[in-house]
Design a protein around this motif. Structure first.
Motif, PDB file in Angstrom:
ATOM      1  N   GLY A 119     -48.947 122.999 -10.513  1.00 25.73           N
ATOM      2  CA  GLY A 119     -50.269 123.400 -10.050  1.00 25.73           C
ATOM      3  C   GLY A 119     -51.296 122.297 -10.120  1.00 25.73           C
ATOM      4  O   GLY A 119     -52.490 122.558 -10.310  1.00 25.73           O
ATOM      5  N   VAL A 120     -50.848 121.034  -9.953  1.00 25.93           N
ATOM      6  CA  VAL A 120     -51.733 119.874 -10.091  1.00 25.93           C
ATOM      7  C   VAL A 120     -51.699 119.055  -8.808  1.00 25.93           C
ATOM      8  O   VAL A 120     -50.623 118.782  -8.264  1.00 25.93           O
ATOM      9  N   GLU A 121     -52.881 118.607  -8.361  1.00 25.00           N
ATOM     10  CA  GLU A 121     -52.965 117.760  -7.180  1.00 25.00           C
ATOM     11  C   GLU A 121     -52.571 116.331  -7.540  1.00 25.00           C
ATOM     12  O   GLU A 121     -52.808 115.873  -8.659  1.00 25.00           O
ATOM     13  N   PRO A 122     -51.965 115.577  -6.598  1.00 28.77           N
ATOM     14  CA  PRO A 122     -51.699 114.153  -6.840  1.00 28.77           C
ATOM     15  C   PRO A 122     -53.011 113.407  -7.100  1.00 28.77           C
ATOM     16  O   PRO A 122     -54.077 113.837  -6.665  1.00 28.77           O
ATOM     17  N   ALA A 123     -52.907 112.273  -7.798  1.00 25.46           N
ATOM     18  CA  ALA A 123     -54.113 111.539  -8.175  1.00 25.46           C
ATOM     19  C   ALA A 123     -54.074 110.074  -7.774  1.00 25.46           C
ATOM     20  O   ALA A 123     -55.050 109.354  -7.993  1.00 25.46           O
ATOM     21  N   GLY A 124     -52.945 109.628  -7.214  1.00 24.75           N
ATOM     22  CA  GLY A 124     -52.821 108.218  -6.887  1.00 24.75           C
ATOM     23  C   GLY A 124     -52.221 107.383  -7.997  1.00 24.75           C
ATOM     24  O   GLY A 124     -52.093 106.168  -7.871  1.00 24.75           O
ATOM     25  N   PHE A 125     -51.837 108.031  -9.085  1.00 28.80           N
ATOM     26  CA  PHE A 125     -51.244 107.323 -10.231  1.00 28.80           C
ATOM     27  C   PHE A 125     -49.830 107.830 -10.504  1.00 28.80           C
ATOM     28  O   PHE A 125     -49.325 107.745 -11.625  1.00 28.80           O
ATOM     29  N   GLU A 126     -49.186 108.336  -9.466  1.00 31.01           N
ATOM     30  CA  GLU A 126     -47.908 109.019  -9.661  1.00 31.01           C
ATOM     31  C   GLU A 126     -46.763 108.096 -10.065  1.00 31.01           C
ATOM     32  O   GLU A 126     -45.750 108.562 -10.585  1.00 31.01           O
ATOM     33  N   LEU A 127     -46.907 106.777  -9.869  1.00 32.69           N
ATOM     34  CA  LEU A 127     -45.866 105.865 -10.356  1.00 32.69           C
ATOM     35  C   LEU A 127     -45.785 105.875 -11.875  1.00 32.69           C
ATOM     36  O   LEU A 127     -44.750 105.532 -12.454  1.00 32.69           O
ATOM     37  N   ALA A 128     -46.873 106.290 -12.524  1.00 36.21           N
ATOM     38  CA  ALA A 128     -46.888 106.367 -13.990  1.00 36.21           C
ATOM     39  C   ALA A 128     -46.534 107.752 -14.506  1.00 36.21           C
ATOM     40  O   ALA A 128     -46.394 107.942 -15.719  1.00 36.21           O
ATOM     41  N   LEU A 129     -46.387 108.728 -13.613  1.00 38.51           N
ATOM     42  CA  LEU A 129     -46.079 110.086 -14.053  1.00 38.51           C
ATOM     43  C   LEU A 129     -44.704 110.116 -14.725  1.00 38.51           C
ATOM     44  O   LEU A 129     -43.725 109.627 -14.187  1.00 38.51           O
ATOM     45  N   GLY A 130     -44.656 110.695 -15.916  1.00 39.41           N
ATOM     46  CA  GLY A 130     -43.402 110.754 -16.664  1.00 39.41           C
ATOM     47  C   GLY A 130     -43.162 109.556 -17.546  1.00 39.41           C
ATOM     48  O   GLY A 130     -42.058 109.388 -18.066  1.00 39.41           O
ATOM     49  N   THR A 131     -44.202 108.723 -17.757  1.00 38.74           N
ATOM     50  CA  THR A 131     -44.077 107.561 -18.648  1.00 38.74           C
ATOM     51  C   THR A 131     -44.984 107.752 -19.858  1.00 38.74           C
ATOM     52  O   THR A 131     -46.059 108.348 -19.761  1.00 38.74           O
ATOM     53  N   VAL A 132     -44.554 107.219 -20.992  1.00 40.29           N
ATOM     54  CA  VAL A 132     -45.225 107.467 -22.262  1.00 40.29           C
ATOM     55  C   VAL A 132     -46.530 106.694 -22.376  1.00 40.29           C
ATOM     56  O   VAL A 132     -47.546 107.222 -22.832  1.00 40.29           O
ATOM     57  N   GLY A 133     -46.522 105.405 -21.972  1.00 36.13           N
ATOM     58  CA  GLY A 133     -47.679 104.554 -22.174  1.00 36.13           C
ATOM     59  C   GLY A 133     -47.598 103.819 -23.496  1.00 36.13           C
ATOM     60  O   GLY A 133     -46.598 103.890 -24.216  1.00 36.13           O
ATOM     61  N   GLY A 134     -48.652 103.097 -23.820  1.00 31.59           N
ATOM     62  CA  GLY A 134     -48.653 102.268 -25.034  1.00 31.59           C
ATOM     63  C   GLY A 134     -49.445 102.896 -26.159  1.00 31.59           C
ATOM     64  O   GLY A 134     -49.540 104.121 -26.279  1.00 31.59           O
ATOM     65  N   GLY A 135     -50.023 102.053 -27.006  1.00 28.72           N
ATOM     66  CA  GLY A 135     -50.811 102.551 -28.131  1.00 28.72           C
ATOM     67  C   GLY A 135     -49.982 103.405 -29.064  1.00 28.72           C
ATOM     68  O   GLY A 135     -48.842 103.078 -29.406  1.00 28.72           O
ATOM     69  N   ASN A 136     -50.548 104.530 -29.476  1.00 33.70           N
ATOM     70  CA  ASN A 136     -49.839 105.404 -30.421  1.00 33.70           C
ATOM     71  C   ASN A 136     -49.063 106.519 -29.725  1.00 33.70           C
ATOM     72  O   ASN A 136     -48.609 107.461 -30.366  1.00 33.70           O
ATOM     73  N   HIS A 137     -48.890 106.416 -28.407  1.00 32.39           N
ATOM     74  CA  HIS A 137     -48.130 107.429 -27.677  1.00 32.39           C
ATOM     75  C   HIS A 137     -46.633 107.334 -28.004  1.00 32.39           C
ATOM     76  O   HIS A 137     -46.134 106.246 -28.312  1.00 32.39           O
ATOM     77  N   PHE A 138     -45.932 108.454 -27.894  1.00 33.48           N
ATOM     78  CA  PHE A 138     -44.497 108.457 -28.200  1.00 33.48           C
ATOM     79  C   PHE A 138     -43.852 109.712 -27.642  1.00 33.48           C
ATOM     80  O   PHE A 138     -44.522 110.695 -27.307  1.00 33.48           O
ATOM     81  N   ALA A 139     -42.535 109.666 -27.567  1.00 30.51           N
ATOM     82  CA  ALA A 139     -41.707 110.845 -27.312  1.00 30.51           C
ATOM     83  C   ALA A 139     -40.683 110.878 -28.437  1.00 30.51           C
ATOM     84  O   ALA A 139     -39.935 109.910 -28.616  1.00 30.51           O
ATOM     85  N   GLU A 140     -40.640 111.953 -29.192  1.00 28.36           N
ATOM     86  CA  GLU A 140     -39.840 111.960 -30.420  1.00 28.36           C
ATOM     87  C   GLU A 140     -38.971 113.202 -30.533  1.00 28.36           C
ATOM     88  O   GLU A 140     -39.456 114.333 -30.391  1.00 28.36           O
ATOM     89  N   LEU A 141     -37.693 112.980 -30.797  1.00 31.50           N
ATOM     90  CA  LEU A 141     -36.781 114.064 -31.166  1.00 31.50           C
ATOM     91  C   LEU A 141     -36.903 114.278 -32.666  1.00 31.50           C
ATOM     92  O   LEU A 141     -36.971 113.318 -33.447  1.00 31.50           O
ATOM     93  N   GLN A 142     -36.915 115.555 -33.068  1.00 30.20           N
ATOM     94  CA  GLN A 142     -37.152 115.893 -34.462  1.00 30.20           C
ATOM     95  C   GLN A 142     -36.172 116.963 -34.926  1.00 30.20           C
ATOM     96  O   GLN A 142     -35.553 117.653 -34.116  1.00 30.20           O
TER      97      GLN A 142
END
Length: 380
Positions: A119-142
């Motif tokens: 339910g979200v409109e594209p924004a022009g940044f879709e090449l980054a969609l599904g990426t974590v990014g830097g800083g303190n961002h993460f994807a973690e299995l627990q």
């Protein structure tokens, strides 16, 4: 625990932290400075408060008549989602997963179709969609470390023997572009709530919040595809946003800058990537903390100091394993040192402060199994 602190204006300043907590003086100074902005009614620092760019991180800030985009920051919509993975924790294949997972590149699927499903409109940044990014961002299995409230734990459909997944990310370049549009015209100035510029900002802000939630969903899907499993989203909350909400009897603009909501059900408050995460249930009325909670452990050292100190104490290789025997995938050496566990406050103390303030009760603690940061030096 939540004692008022004098402020130079009518805005009340509260720090929700015990004397045992590390609260840097600069963070308090920034909080008091924000409290002097026109229209400010309440400025709350949570136990994870630490200095940010012009305003503290780990704060909830309520203003009347004005909203302040710089208090939300550039990562609009940043937040955390928790997924229940259809996989027994005993079947975790850490070495195989650590060698295989790669979330840095663009997703190979149809990003616009995925957004449409969300339910979200594209924004022009879709090449980054599904990426974590830097800083303190993460994807973690627990894995589940301990259950403290079995009834609430079960009501979320969770089981002690299953893998969980915590995703921390936001709107990537979309939030930055949204803030930049404002700053180019207004600098750090606020916007009268009835102005066209406020309405335009809020429309872009709401889009970034929705895009960030969709981004976390796609990161989760990519992670589950990578380990050959499926799962369901248990919760998802936003840490950086501004919303219209009643605060202490006043209709205000509630800015959360690195703060979890206490009015949307259970939340996860993570420590460093070498510490436990806490699944908590908000309790109480919530007005004393501006309906907000700590969103994590909070930094103890800034990134420059962390790099310097950690290089003296650890090798990069040693930081890819934790005391929980979990793996950390981070091939950016600077980021690995910046995000080292000692750079963060003790999460146990942060959560204890919230418990003692009557704001939460602990449902469960979650231990890291595999943390994904970056394969190729992605930095925001």
């Amino acid at each position: 625990m939540t004692s008022p602190t004098p402020a130079p204006s009518s805005a009340r300043v509260r720090i929700v932290a015990s004397s045992q907590s590390w609260v840097e003086g600069e963070a308090v100074r920034q909080l008091e400075a924000v409290a002097r902005l026109p229209g400010m009614r309440l400025a709350v620092g949570l136990p994870d408060i630490h200095p940010g760019k012009g305003a503290p991180v780990g704060a909830a800030l309520a203003s009347e008549g004005f909203l302040y985009p710089f208090l939300v920051g550039n990562d609009i919509g940043c937040g955390m989602g928790l997924w229940d993975v259809e996989l027994a924790a005993r079947k975790a294949k850490l070495e195989r997963w650590a060698a295989k997972l790669n979330l840095d590149g663009p997703w190979e699927g149809n990003a616009e179709a995925f957004l449409a499903d969300q339910g979200v409109e594209p924004a022009g940044f879709e090449l980054a969609l599904g990426t974590v990014g830097g800083g303190n961002h993460f994807a973690e299995l627990q894995r589940v470390d301990s259950v403290h409230d079995a009834e609430v734990f079960a009501s979320l459909g969770l089981r002690e023997d299953r893998v969980l997944m915590l995703i921390h990310s936001g709107s990537r370049g979309l939030g930055e572009a949204t803030l930049r549009t404002h700053v180019d015209k207004h600098g750090a100035g606020g916007l009268p709530e009835d102005s066209d510029d406020a309405r335009r900002y809020l429309k872009r802000h709401d889009h970034a919040v929705a895009w960030g939630r969709a981004n976390r969903a796609l990161i989760a899907q990519r992670m589950m595809d990578g380990i050959g499993s499926t799962g369901r989203r248990v919760l998802d909350v936003c840490h950086n946003s501004v919303i219209s909400r009643e605060v202490d009897g006043c209709t205000c603009w509630l800015h959360r800058k690195g703060a979890a909501p206490s009015d949307q059900g259970p939340v996860v408050i993570p420590g460093s990537r070498g510490a436990l995460s806490y699944l908590v249930l908000p309790v109480g009325e919530g007005s004393a903390s501006a309906h907000s909670l700590a969103h994590g452990a909070g930094r103890k050292w800034n990134r420059t100091h962390a790099r310097e100190r950690m290089r003296e104490r650890f090798t990069a290789e040693s930081l890819t394993r934790t005391s929980f025997k979990s793996h950390v995938i981070c091939e950016d050496r600077d980021l690995l040192f910046e995000e080292a566990p000692p750079a963060y406050k003790p999460i146990d103390r942060v959560v204890t402060d919230l418990v003692e303030a009557g704001l939460v009760r602990v449902v469960a603690t979650l231990a890291p199994v595999l943390t994904y940061k970056t394969r190729g030096g992605a930095r925001d």
